[in-house]
Scaffold this active site. Structure first.
Site, PDB file in Angstrom:
ATOM      1  N   GLN A   1      36.763  42.883  46.044  1.00  0.00           N
ATOM      2  CA  GLN A   1      36.499  43.186  44.633  1.00  0.00           C
ATOM      3  C   GLN A   1      36.168  41.883  43.902  1.00  0.00           C
ATOM      4  OE1 GLN A   1      39.495  46.437  43.088  1.00  0.00           O
ATOM      5  NE2 GLN A   1      40.543  45.198  44.620  1.00  0.00           N
ATOM      6  N   ASN A   2      36.387  40.759  44.575  1.00  0.00           N
ATOM      7  CA  ASN A   2      36.206  39.453  43.938  1.00  0.00           C
ATOM      8  C   ASN A   2      34.733  39.076  43.871  1.00  0.00           C
ATOM      9  OD1 ASN A   2      38.989  39.432  43.910  1.00  0.00           O
ATOM     10  ND2 ASN A   2      39.166  38.106  45.710  1.00  0.00           N
TER      11      ASN A   2
ATOM     12  N   ASP B   1      34.015  35.768  43.446  1.00  0.00           N
ATOM     13  CA  ASP B   1      33.948  34.367  43.885  1.00  0.00           C
ATOM     14  C   ASP B   1      33.357  34.314  45.294  1.00  0.00           C
ATOM     15  OD1 ASP B   1      37.446  34.739  44.333  1.00  0.00           O
ATOM     16  OD2 ASP B   1      36.067  34.395  45.993  1.00  0.00           O
TER      17      ASP B   1
ATOM     18  N   HIS C   1      31.945  44.418  43.771  1.00  0.00           N
ATOM     19  CA  HIS C   1      31.783  44.170  42.332  1.00  0.00           C
ATOM     20  C   HIS C   1      30.762  43.083  42.059  1.00  0.00           C
ATOM     21  CE1 HIS C   1      36.006  46.007  41.379  1.00  0.00           C
ATOM     22  NE2 HIS C   1      35.111  46.916  41.704  1.00  0.00           N
TER      23      HIS C   1
ATOM     24  N   CYS D   1      12.551  43.052  37.156  1.00  0.00           N
ATOM     25  CA  CYS D   1      11.979  43.278  38.508  1.00  0.00           C
ATOM     26  C   CYS D   1      13.048  43.573  39.543  1.00  0.00           C
ATOM     27  CB  CYS D   1      11.150  42.052  38.931  1.00  0.00           C
ATOM     28  SG  CYS D   1      12.142  40.598  39.347  1.00  0.00           S
TER      29      CYS D   1
ATOM     30  N   CYS E   1      13.227  34.525  35.068  1.00  0.00           N
ATOM     31  CA  CYS E   1      13.466  35.044  36.427  1.00  0.00           C
ATOM     32  C   CYS E   1      12.535  34.304  37.392  1.00  0.00           C
ATOM     33  CB  CYS E   1      13.163  36.545  36.466  1.00  0.00           C
ATOM     34  SG  CYS E   1      13.057  37.226  38.142  1.00  0.00           S
TER      35      CYS E   1
ATOM     36  N   SER F   1      45.915  44.868  42.423  1.00  0.00           N
ATOM     37  CA  SER F   1      46.897  45.706  41.710  1.00  0.00           C
ATOM     38  C   SER F   1      46.630  47.189  41.936  1.00  0.00           C
ATOM     39  CB  SER F   1      46.842  45.394  40.214  1.00  0.00           C
ATOM     40  OG  SER F   1      45.532  45.692  39.715  1.00  0.00           O
TER      41      SER F   1
ATOM     42  N   LEU G   1      51.706  39.976  46.182  1.00  0.00           N
ATOM     43  CA  LEU G   1      52.810  39.134  45.699  1.00  0.00           C
ATOM     44  C   LEU G   1      54.050  39.970  45.449  1.00  0.00           C
ATOM     45  CD1 LEU G   1      53.332  36.176  45.057  1.00  0.00           C
ATOM     46  CD2 LEU G   1      52.830  36.668  42.668  1.00  0.00           C
ATOM     47  N   GLU G   2      53.832  41.166  44.857  1.00  0.00           N
ATOM     48  CA  GLU G   2      54.954  42.110  44.766  1.00  0.00           C
ATOM     49  C   GLU G   2      54.407  43.494  45.043  1.00  0.00           C
ATOM     50  OE1 GLU G   2      54.774  40.183  41.549  1.00  0.00           O
ATOM     51  OE2 GLU G   2      53.190  41.464  40.774  1.00  0.00           O
TER      52      GLU G   2
HETATM   53  N1  APR Z   1      49.282  36.391  46.673  1.00  0.00           N
HETATM   54  C1  APR Z   1      49.145  37.733  46.790  1.00  0.00           C
HETATM   55  N2  APR Z   1      48.977  38.562  45.736  1.00  0.00           N
HETATM   56  C2  APR Z   1      48.946  37.991  44.515  1.00  0.00           C
HETATM   57  C3  APR Z   1      49.090  36.600  44.311  1.00  0.00           C
HETATM   58  C4  APR Z   1      49.260  35.794  45.461  1.00  0.00           C
HETATM   59  N3  APR Z   1      49.410  34.471  45.371  1.00  0.00           N
HETATM   60  N4  APR Z   1      49.035  36.354  42.970  1.00  0.00           N
HETATM   61  C5  APR Z   1      48.860  37.547  42.381  1.00  0.00           C
HETATM   62  N5  APR Z   1      48.817  38.534  43.286  1.00  0.00           N
HETATM   63  C6  APR Z   1      48.642  39.965  43.067  1.00  0.00           C
HETATM   64  C7  APR Z   1      49.233  40.477  41.774  1.00  0.00           C
HETATM   65  O1  APR Z   1      50.599  40.829  41.972  1.00  0.00           O
HETATM   66  C8  APR Z   1      48.358  41.700  41.506  1.00  0.00           C
HETATM   67  O2  APR Z   1      48.912  42.853  42.129  1.00  0.00           O
HETATM   68  O3  APR Z   1      47.249  40.198  42.970  1.00  0.00           O
HETATM   69  C9  APR Z   1      47.028  41.358  42.172  1.00  0.00           C
HETATM   70  C10 APR Z   1      45.910  41.047  41.177  1.00  0.00           C
HETATM   71  O4  APR Z   1      45.668  42.224  40.445  1.00  0.00           O
HETATM   72  P1  APR Z   1      44.549  42.197  39.323  1.00  0.00           P
HETATM   73  O5  APR Z   1      44.740  41.019  38.444  1.00  0.00           O
HETATM   74  O6  APR Z   1      44.522  43.565  38.715  1.00  0.00           O
HETATM   75  O7  APR Z   1      43.180  41.946  40.124  1.00  0.00           O
HETATM   76  P2  APR Z   1      42.369  42.998  40.973  1.00  0.00           P
HETATM   77  O8  APR Z   1      43.283  44.024  41.568  1.00  0.00           O
HETATM   78  O9  APR Z   1      41.515  42.238  41.894  1.00  0.00           O
HETATM   79  O10 APR Z   1      41.439  43.698  39.855  1.00  0.00           O
HETATM   80  C11 APR Z   1      40.511  44.674  40.310  1.00  0.00           C
HETATM   81  O11 APR Z   1      39.607  44.819  38.082  1.00  0.00           O
HETATM   82  O12 APR Z   1      39.000  43.762  36.148  1.00  0.00           O
HETATM   83  C12 APR Z   1      38.523  44.322  37.300  1.00  0.00           C
HETATM   84  O13 APR Z   1      36.508  43.747  38.320  1.00  0.00           O
HETATM   85  C13 APR Z   1      37.817  43.291  38.130  1.00  0.00           C
HETATM   86  O14 APR Z   1      37.675  43.191  40.535  1.00  0.00           O
HETATM   87  C14 APR Z   1      38.576  43.280  39.445  1.00  0.00           C
HETATM   88  C15 APR Z   1      39.278  44.620  39.428  1.00  0.00           C
END
Ligand code: APR
Length: 241
Positions: free
Chosen positions: A99-100, A102, A117, A128, A144, A185, A209-210
């Protein structure tokens, strides 16, 4: 003795890049705590304020020069190398769906990768349709490279738009026997629904992380930083544990 799994799909979210120094979205220090997503991450926002939206993505694109892949990205690249070398069987496969936006998976060496994404390091021409690789800033005055019109936008998927590569992602999820969700998340669909879909026929594991609340669909949830959990998970997988 190696793993019994043959077809693996890994979904990653912002959490896998957190220890590289890139903020997540919904943590207390997340991006959506700094800026309203309605102002920078919707087609309406771009219509209303293209310069502001370009500036938001230009800043995030510039930040990529200051960060590097971490041990979690590298562990997934090592897993791909092992699959390519036949260590999980001749017909084994691995697909990383991120979803990243980067480029840390690519820089760690992952090739079997789909950005559902989009990508910071691309722009898209609204005239184009070209999607050239892009390193520097872009705005409403940038021509472009393909057609010369000044109608470039970030090549990312905004809320309300259709995620990319969903046909290939659905096909991989339909045939996988292991689904691993890392650092997300699970709040944004369709990615949030991948676990339930894969869970009908595959083992599902969350490395986060949790433990994400209410995500009882996972067969297993491991809590901890990605740079600890992912290398250990890959090592156990390759050792058949
Ligand atoms: N290691 C593992 N997990 C981690 C760490 C870490 N060091 N730090 C944070 N996290 C977890 C958090 O606990 C959280 O559950 O990563 C998750 C990040 O969740 P979000 O911030 O909601 O990011 P993401 O799930 O990628 O969002 C999905 O939402 O806004 C849109 O397009 C955007 O692609 C993104 C999508």
């Amino acid at each position: 003795m190696t793993s019994s799994f043959r077809h693996i799909v890994v979904l990653t979210g912002a959490g896998i890049s957190r220890e590289s120094g890139l903020h997540t979205f919904r943590d207390l220090d997340g991006i959506w705590a700094q800026v309203r997503l309605e102002d920078v991450c919707t087609p309406e926002a771009f219509e209303r304020d293209p310069a502001g939206v370009h500036a938001f993505y230009n800043a995030r694109r510039a930040q990529l020069a200051d960060v590097a892949p971490n041990d979690a990205h590298r562990a997934l690249a090592a897993l791909e190398a092992a699959v390519t070398d036949g260590r999980l069987g001749a017909d084994a496969s691995l697909l990383v769906v991120t979803q990243n936006i980067d480029d840390l998976h690519e820089r760690a060496g992952t090739r079997s990768l789909l950005h559902m994404h989009g990508e910071l390091r691309r722009v898209r021409c609204n005239s184009c349709g070209a999607t050239p690789a892009w390193d520097g800033p872009a705005d409403g005055r940038t021509p472009c490279p393909a057609c010369g019109r000044t109608t470039l936008r970030p090549d990312v998927v905004w809320f309300g738009e259709v995620p990319m590569h969903m046909d290939r992602i659905g096909e991989a999820l339909g045939r996988c026997d292991l689904f691993v969700s890392i650092g997300t998340s699970g709040t944004v669909y369709p990615a949030a629904g991948f676990c339930e879909f894969a869970g009908r026929h595959a083992r599902t594991v969350e490395l986060n992380l949790e433990p994400t609340p209410g995500r009882t669909a996972f067969d297993e949830q491991q809590a901890g930083p990605a740079t600890v959990l992912v290398p250990r998970f890959v090592s156990d997988l390759l050792d058949g544990r």
